[in-house]
Design an enzyme around this catalytic site. Sequence first.
Site, PDB file in Angstrom:
ATOM      1  N   GLU A 103      -3.686   3.088  -7.151  1.00 30.86           N
ATOM      2  CA  GLU A 103      -4.168   4.264  -6.421  1.00 30.86           C
ATOM      3  C   GLU A 103      -3.174   5.411  -6.604  1.00 30.86           C
ATOM      4  OE1 GLU A 103      -6.656   2.796  -2.716  1.00 30.86           O
ATOM      5  OE2 GLU A 103      -4.529   2.760  -2.267  1.00 30.86           O
ATOM      6  N   HIS A 142       0.851  -1.190   0.000  1.00 28.07           N
ATOM      7  CA  HIS A 142       0.000   0.000   0.000  1.00 28.07           C
ATOM      8  C   HIS A 142       0.888   1.243   0.000  1.00 28.07           C
ATOM      9  CE1 HIS A 142      -2.818   3.069   1.324  1.00 28.07           C
ATOM     10  NE2 HIS A 142      -3.778   2.272   0.879  1.00 28.07           N
TER      11      HIS A 142
HETATM   12  O1  G3P Z   1      -6.539   1.723   0.707  1.00 23.34           O
HETATM   13  C1  G3P Z   1      -7.458   2.635   0.234  1.00 23.34           C
HETATM   14  C2  G3P Z   1      -6.933   3.999   0.269  1.00 23.34           C
HETATM   15  O2  G3P Z   1      -5.604   4.190   0.080  1.00 23.34           O
HETATM   16  C3  G3P Z   1      -7.775   5.000  -0.420  1.00 23.34           C
HETATM   17  O3  G3P Z   1      -8.079   5.864   0.586  1.00 23.34           O
HETATM   18  O4  G3P Z   1      -9.456   7.447   1.774  1.00 23.34           O
HETATM   19  O5  G3P Z   1      -8.891   7.809  -0.635  1.00 23.34           O
HETATM   20  O6  G3P Z   1     -10.483   6.020   0.004  1.00 23.34           O
HETATM   21  P1  G3P Z   1      -9.303   6.825   0.423  1.00 23.34           P
END
Ligand code: G3P
Length: 228
Positions: A142, A94
């Site tokens: 992400e 992550h």
């Molecule tokens: O692991 C999920 C995360 O990194 C995304 O966070 O708060 O943007 O949904 P968020």
Amino acid sequence: MIDLPTLVVNFKTYYESTGSRALELAKLMEQVSEEYGVSFIVAPSLPDLSLIAEITNIPVFAQHVDGVSPGAHTGHITAANLKELGVSGSLLNHSERRIGVDLIADGIASLKSHGLHSLVCSATPLVSKALASLEPWAVAMEPPELIGGDVSVTTRPDVVKTTIALIQEASASVIPFVGAGVKNSKHLSDALLMGSRGVLLASGVTKSPTPRIVLEEMAKVLQSRIDS
Ligand code: G3P
């Protein structure tokens, strides 16, 4: 076996989703998932894993695992230990818990050898492709700058679609996910329409004053994708 599409809720170490609040939120996820017949995965922080895996019926993932065997390793988390707790898999790499490619490969191998799922995170489309070639269960892209914010990854459709194409190019069996800034059912729906098989999210649920409403709205989207 994890049903798709799915919603993976990373509890991180938010106050709202640790300790007794973690169990309550996980139970809420279980209820909504059962009511709507949809797939949710919960990723609580390490101290909360055992209780949540024991008490709830939804798949539980760790937020991190080390690809080491049981033995003299202090502060490590083994796949063998996760398996014994009834945990179904783990996030790896992550953005807030980055590790090198060798450790990612070790983690995937260790999870696989225990019949557990590996959800490997990446920050860019190209890194997603490279990590998909390691054959984890899934890769979640992400963009780090969107994590925890109010701009959804789905506002970058080209990045999402390119990521999914590259993951599939690397391996047809690796499941593509995206995440970051996903806050509502429209974001989830857009991600699924772009080809993602699920979404990894945190603050949209953990920091919401009305998590049931958010989860129900998301569940309706997942349900519509199962039926279609
Ligand atoms: O692991 C999920 C995360 O990194 C995304 O966070 O708060 O943007 O949904 P968020």
